[in-house]
Motif scaffolding. Structure first.
Motif, mmCIF file in Angstrom:
data_model
loop_
_atom_site.group_PDB
_atom_site.id
_atom_site.type_symbol
_atom_site.label_atom_id
_atom_site.label_comp_id
_atom_site.label_asym_id
_atom_site.label_seq_id
_atom_site.Cartn_x
_atom_site.Cartn_y
_atom_site.Cartn_z
ATOM 1 N N PRO A 195 -12.177 -2.602 -23.675
ATOM 2 C CA PRO A 195 -11.746 -2.997 -22.196
ATOM 3 C C PRO A 195 -10.414 -3.655 -22.087
ATOM 4 C CG PRO A 195 -13.563 -4.463 -22.900
ATOM 5 C CD PRO A 195 -13.255 -3.680 -23.947
ATOM 6 N N GLY A 196 -9.532 -3.392 -21.232
ATOM 7 C CA GLY A 196 -8.204 -4.049 -20.738
ATOM 8 C C GLY A 196 -8.069 -3.848 -19.202
ATOM 9 N N GLY A 197 -6.727 -4.173 -19.035
ATOM 10 C CA GLY A 197 -6.437 -3.952 -17.595
ATOM 11 C C GLY A 197 -4.946 -3.125 -17.556
ATOM 12 N N LEU A 198 -4.937 -2.167 -16.617
ATOM 13 C CA LEU A 198 -3.652 -1.435 -16.369
ATOM 14 C C LEU A 198 -2.724 -2.017 -15.534
ATOM 15 C CD1 LEU A 198 -2.604 1.289 -17.072
ATOM 16 C CD2 LEU A 198 -3.794 2.372 -14.848
ATOM 17 N N SER A 199 -1.528 -2.033 -15.899
ATOM 18 C CA SER A 199 -0.445 -2.408 -15.134
ATOM 19 C C SER A 199 0.670 -1.419 -15.205
ATOM 20 C CB SER A 199 -0.045 -4.009 -15.458
ATOM 21 O OG SER A 199 0.534 -3.802 -16.858
ATOM 22 N N GLY A 200 1.823 -1.863 -14.276
ATOM 23 C CA GLY A 200 3.001 -1.243 -14.300
ATOM 24 C C GLY A 200 2.984 -0.277 -13.065
ATOM 25 N N PRO A 201 3.907 0.749 -13.021
ATOM 26 C CA PRO A 201 4.078 1.512 -11.837
ATOM 27 C C PRO A 201 2.709 2.484 -11.592
ATOM 28 C CG PRO A 201 6.177 1.559 -13.303
ATOM 29 C CD PRO A 201 4.980 0.604 -13.880
ATOM 30 N N ALA A 202 2.123 2.870 -12.928
ATOM 31 C CA ALA A 202 1.170 3.827 -12.589
ATOM 32 C C ALA A 202 0.108 3.153 -11.362
ATOM 33 C CB ALA A 202 0.320 3.956 -13.984
ATOM 34 N N VAL A 203 -0.107 2.042 -11.237
ATOM 35 C CA VAL A 203 -1.022 1.334 -10.508
ATOM 36 C C VAL A 203 -0.621 0.983 -9.022
ATOM 37 C CG1 VAL A 203 -2.136 0.138 -12.375
ATOM 38 C CG2 VAL A 203 -0.661 -1.138 -10.949
ATOM 39 N N ALA A 204 0.845 1.039 -9.022
ATOM 40 C CA ALA A 204 1.262 0.783 -7.509
ATOM 41 C C ALA A 204 0.522 1.697 -6.546
ATOM 42 C CB ALA A 204 2.665 1.266 -7.459
ATOM 43 N N PRO A 205 0.320 2.858 -6.341
ATOM 44 C CA PRO A 205 -0.312 3.567 -5.643
ATOM 45 C C PRO A 205 -1.823 3.125 -5.134
ATOM 46 C CG PRO A 205 0.525 5.195 -6.946
ATOM 47 C CD PRO A 205 0.614 3.866 -7.531
ATOM 48 N N VAL A 206 -2.270 2.580 -6.192
ATOM 49 C CA VAL A 206 -3.751 1.591 -5.957
ATOM 50 C C VAL A 206 -3.599 0.502 -5.232
ATOM 51 C CG1 VAL A 206 -5.682 0.876 -7.451
ATOM 52 C CG2 VAL A 206 -4.523 3.184 -7.985
ATOM 53 N N VAL A 207 -2.636 -0.176 -5.666
ATOM 54 C CA VAL A 207 -2.379 -1.439 -4.938
ATOM 55 C C VAL A 207 -2.118 -1.410 -3.604
ATOM 56 C CG1 VAL A 207 -0.953 -3.614 -5.134
ATOM 57 C CG2 VAL A 207 -1.799 -2.677 -7.082
ATOM 58 N N LEU A 208 -1.283 -0.359 -3.481
ATOM 59 C CA LEU A 208 -0.642 -0.091 -2.068
ATOM 60 C C LEU A 208 -1.908 0.347 -1.076
ATOM 61 C CD1 LEU A 208 1.513 0.482 -0.047
ATOM 62 C CD2 LEU A 208 1.723 2.557 -0.715
ATOM 63 N N ARG A 209 -2.906 1.058 -1.521
ATOM 64 C CA ARG A 209 -4.124 1.473 -0.911
ATOM 65 C C ARG A 209 -4.768 0.274 -0.530
ATOM 66 N NH1 ARG A 209 -7.639 5.621 -0.851
ATOM 67 N NH2 ARG A 209 -9.336 5.168 0.565
#
Ligand SMILES: Cc1cc2nc3c(=O)[nH]c(=O)nc-3n(C[C@H](O)[C@H](O)[C@H](O)COP(=O)(O)OP(=O)(O)OC[C@H]3O[C@@H](n4cnc5c(N)ncnc54)[C@H](O)[C@@H]3O)c2cc1C
Ligand SMILES: Cc1cc2nc3c(=O)[nH]c(=O)nc-3n(C[C@H](O)[C@H](O)[C@H](O)COP(=O)(O)OP(=O)(O)OC[C@H]3O[C@@H](n4cnc5c(N)ncnc54)[C@H](O)[C@@H]3O)c2cc1C
Ligand SMILES: Cc1cc2nc3c(=O)[nH]c(=O)nc-3n(C[C@H](O)[C@H](O)[C@H](O)COP(=O)(O)O)c2cc1C
Ligand SMILES: Cc1cc2nc3c(=O)[nH]c(=O)nc-3n(C[C@H](O)[C@H](O)[C@H](O)COP(=O)(O)O)c2cc1C
Ligand code: FES
Ligand code: FES
Lengths: 270, 274, 270, 274
Positions: A195-209
């Motif tokens: 297990p780990g945490g995903l960060s970076g540009p890939a997550v921007a649309p998720v955070v925006l939601r």
């Protein structure tokens, strides 16, 4: 209380101890969130801690930190001397530990505010107080708020989990959080399955939601966006969607001048 | 809050660099990069972090050489072994490609205070980092023995140039295609004895670093190892490059390889955990 | 019942009507999941439906489909003639609609199985039956299972929401799902703030986390991985982590030969 | 389950293509691409979907011309206006760059059955799609009038060549740098009258397409519009490129621009909703 965070902050765990960032960013006046500090020193994970994936990183660094005492003796004074507005990120395994951290940090000179890490992507692995439900997160915030001066901000940093984030933000705000940070990394796995945490540009649309839903449901709550900001355009997207500030993490690992550049460009907007 | 021009001559820079020459060198690619300001801050053992198009993580490369170039001022050379997406991309870039360069990074090699004998052992591309060290040691009148190893002739770095930097050069290949056939490990005791080294410097795969550290300890020599631990930034910001060490106090710790290293005392590393 | 899905399936909504994929993939024997079909025809969204983001796409296509009747009359027979093993994805606004869809599809010749779309990234916007809690999803699966022959598979396709996925998979399996698909797109937002779903390589680490947690907790439940598969290596990652099959969506939009290539490479493994 | 060689001569291919020539053409870049098998299937109005490094979505480009090349067999030309990341990347690629090419895609222009007069109106890069149409029409003995528009001389496509493909050529620029100053909209009534067109073909920004469709309708002419709706695949797989139309039955529908279009009857598009 009005909170002046500045539009661009250094995200927790991505600014080193401050010293390593200093060659690339004049820290004077910069809102700097420390990596999460625990009461006792932690070594952090020993295996591969960070791997690259499409559009981002997966990490399970394991909260390496020298423990509160050592932090207060060495890292904090350096940051304060450099002029940083220091937000200490706190993490603990019990409510008592959170209260302890807050109490002792309230007396340390130069602490601008606290950020409560109630959104780690895998608490069990980290031996952190479990915050599966919003009221768990709120109880942590309340424990910290009670021990920390009311005139200094306490930020609550949540998981960017769309199905719970509005409730979580409401509960933390009601428990005394000055602002809510959306969010920590997205729960993910390393290629080897850990297990780990995903960060970076890939997550921007998720955070925006998470941001748009929370901003709509809780118009009174100051929200700080964190996840995938890497240039002025991505920062403006979040600021335009209702965030009072953005935090930058992964992008600093890609280009240590990012915070300086983005802040300068946004400054030109004003 | 502004990007600052690093003031201390020791601090790394983040600059817009450019590939100004690229050439094949056996199985490797030798890239010459203009990175204004970086060469002047360089000390042997430093590395640079480069941006690879389309990738979030930076890629680290040892600085192999600082050269004067009339058109660009001082430039730096790196040796790239194309294997994954990042190194293959870099190796394929033509002259003129712009690259974000951060450096010089990391703790350099510690140099002996006296003009003692030194053994430098490098295997594969990582041997690149030993060449500027050899020169610096020579300037300090140290007797330098250089051992270069690789699986075959194509995987040796700059053997020709080695003769200029070192008093004695030993070449070892796994297939015996050039030099003597075998592994570094086998020849180490002999190398240490013949060179009478007070300090052994090592660069290469973990097994080589460990062997050199242990052999040096056995002989009562100091050792310095240039360790490569994967990590996304190279700048010390993320704590993503754990290196298990024993502190001076004998307490086991995990430090950042890119910042507390990459060059560390060989006797301080907990090799079994790497 | 053993389910023979084949290791590589075409994901819902990314294979057109089948006709558009046929020039690039011999459909004979291929497990093809249709785009989600509703009882009545739907136009789909009118605004920008799909935008590119780092490592993936955000989409809110809005389930454009000709309605069950028209689907049965035109699209299904074509797929059956092409030899595809057709899994019809069904979506509805009420349990009754789901039951209706299942009943009528059970009589249509050539339907290999159903996939129940209980993981849309934004049900409200789509006027779909809300599946906020695992038992909601399970009730949909039960309604479908009752009307569909027990010897043909019903797949339940969930959101890749780490905090609920294990419970959701358990509930759906107990309600009769032959296998659970992890998962649909990750809830996200378009740059303009509209809700949508994130797909593509960016979500692979999130799906892998859902898969590892579910596989560990529910070792008996067949799991199908969907999210970010684009080559044999990414397919093997999921198959190695316990998936019985993978579905490929976004990668087909990038390269319509992906399913053919990945299947061929995996075939070489065997 | 295998990748199949498309059997029907109408079906698109997905091939490994190569940039075999690239040249500046005003504000645009003209790329010549080898894409084995694609040219032979081409009909005017088709486009290709290209892969852009590091991006998931494909980029669509009108096929401007099919050329014979001795070394590569027939090749295709596209006209790229560098503006976003994808088009800038493409425009910057040197000869030899490999590109995944899918095509030919989309419904082509419908051709008149009789040798009637045709007006072809193109603005900006999109005018590229009209050149092979003009040739095909000429082969069918249609009288072709070609109107090329752009904001200035640099934003006109192949004006020189236009004289060869059409009986009459009108050039319109917004700044009057060449041809007559003004907009297509202003000159349309005049163009339609003078050309006495039975069919008007249009390519360019939505406003131009709409103006041509309306003006044609007013004159009782047919119109065909080459519509550009953003979408990630271009192959009809995703339903991501909505084009609002009126069906033959008068019922409003949304169809896939890339598959039911991109060339559609101008009187069928619900322009207000685009
Ligand atoms: C201090 C240091 C100096 C280095 N010097 C050189 C050099 O001079 N020449 C050279 O060819 N390579 C060198 N490397 C390795 C180099 O940074 C890249 O890891 C290597 O090029 C592989 O990256 P990739 O994208 O091609 O492969 P991938 O294997 O796909 O890399 C994926 C990730 O793993 C990391 N990684 C993979 N292998 C290694 C490794 N051996 N050490 C550290 N990280 C790794 C990469 O940085 C990247 O983040 C050095 C590494 C470090 C830490
Ligand atoms: C059928 C068709 C034919 C086309 N022919 C040409 C051509 O011959 N020459 C040319 O220069 N461009 C053409 N375009 C536009 C081209 O596909 C790209 O959209 C354009 O190059 C911009 O992409 P970008 O990455 O540079 O910019 P961005 O604006 O960053 O593109 C981002 C996304 O939006 C889409 N997009 C942006 N603008 C348009 C547009 N006008 N139409 C459709 N999608 C768009 C892109 O495809 C991409 O998915 C055509 C588009 C279509 C649909
Ligand atoms: C290497 C690394 C270490 C991190 N450490 C912490 C931490 O100690 N505490 C915390 O709250 N968040 C931590 N984070 C999360 C970041 O602060 C941030 O919330 C997340 O990475 C998303 O933002 P980004 O996309 O800008 O990186 C860490 C992230 C990374 C990549
Ligand atoms: C354009 C598009 C349309 C989709 N339509 C549907 C749909 O109708 N029903 C459904 O269950 N999933 C739909 N999906 C989700 C995909 O089937 C898949 O679950 C998701 O995209 C993740 O896989 P991928 O990364 O391989 O695309 C759609 C995805 C995309 C990109
Ligand atoms: S690689 Fe980030 S701290 Fe070393
Ligand atoms: S762009 Fe995918 S269907 Fe048209």
């Amino acid at each position: 209380m009005t909170i002046a965070l500045g539009p661009v902050m250094v995200a927790s765990g991505c600014g080193g101890t401050g010293r390593e960032l200093a060659p690339f960013l004049d820290l004077d006046g910069v809102a700097f969130v420390t990596r999460s500090v625990t009461l006792d020193a932690r070594q952090g994970a020993s295996g591969p801690r960070v791997v690259e994936v499409s559009g981002g990183l997966v990490n399970a660094v394991g909260l390496p930190n020298p423990g509160l005492e050592h932090f207060l003796a060495t890292e904090l004074p350096w940051l304060v001397r450099a002029g940083a507005r220091v937000f200490v990120s706190v993490a603990g395994s019990t409510l008592g530990e959170y209260a302890d951290l807050a109490r002792r940090l309230s007396r340390a000179p130069g602490v601008a505010g606290l950020e409560v890490n109630v959104g780690a992507p895998d608490e069990t692995g980290l031996d952190l107080f479990e915050v599966r439900e919003p009221y768990h997160a709120a109880s942590v915030v309340a424990a910290v708020r009670r021990e920390f001066p009311a005139d200094r901000p306490v930020l609550a940093k949540l998981r960017p989990d769309v199905s719970r984030v509005v409730e979580g933000a409401r509960a933390c705000h009601e428990a005394g959080a000055t602002a809510v940070v959306l969010g920590n990394t997205v729960p993910a796995a390393f290629p080897d399955g850990r297990p780990g945490g995903l960060s970076g540009p890939a997550v921007a649309p998720v955070v925006l939601r998470c941001l748009t839903e929370t901003a709509r449901s809780l118009p009174g709550v100051p929200l700080v966006a964190c996840g995938g900001v890497h240039d002025a355009a991505s920062a403006r997207l979040f600021l335009g969607a209702g965030a009072v500030a953005v935090q930058i993490g992964t992008a600093l690992l890609h280009d240590p001048t990012t915070v300086a550049r983005v802040a300068a460009e946004l400054g030109d907007d004003a | 809050m502004t990007a600052r021009a690093a003031t201390s001559a020791r601090e790394p820079l983040h600059v817009d660099g450019e590939v100004i020459a690229t050439k094949k060198a056996g199985a490797y690619r030798l890239l010459t990069i203009a990175a204004p300001g970086v060469p002047a801050r360089f000390r042997p053992g430093n590395f640079v972090a480069l941006t690879v198009a389309g990738h979030v993580a930076r890629r680290a490369f040892w600085i192999h050489r600082i050269k004067e170039s009339s058109a660009f001022g001082p430039t730096l050379d790196i040796v790239v072994e194309p294997r994954g997406p990042g190194s293959r991309w870099l190796a394929a870039q033509p002259t003129g490609t712009r690259l974000a360069v951060t450096g010089p990074l990391g703790r350099p090699f510690a140099l002996p205070k006296e003009p003692v004998s030194c053994l430098l052992v490098g295997e594969g591309y990582a041997a690149a980092v030993l060449f500027p060290l050899a020169e610096r040691l020579r300037e300090r009148d140290c007797a330098v023995t250089l051992a270069l190893a690789g699986m075959d002739e194509a995987h040796l770095v700059s053997t020709l140039e080695a003769r200029r930097s070192a008093r004695a050069v030993t070449v070892i290949t796994a297939d015996g295609s050039v030099g003597s056939r075998g592994t570094v490990g086998e020849q180490l005791p002999d190398l240490l004895r013949r060179s009478n080294a007070a300090v052994a410097y090592a660069a290469g795969p973990t097994a080589v670093l460990r062997d050199v550290a242990r052999a040096a300890e056995t002989c009562g020599a100091w050792s310095q190892a240039a360790v490569e631990v994967p990590g996304p930034c190279g700048t010390g910001l993320c704590h993503g490059c754990p290196l298990p060490v024993l502190g001076e106090d004998g307490v086991p710790r995990i430090v950042r390889a890119c910042t507390e290293g990459p060059v560390v005392r060989g006797d301080r590393v907990r090799w079994a955990e790497l």
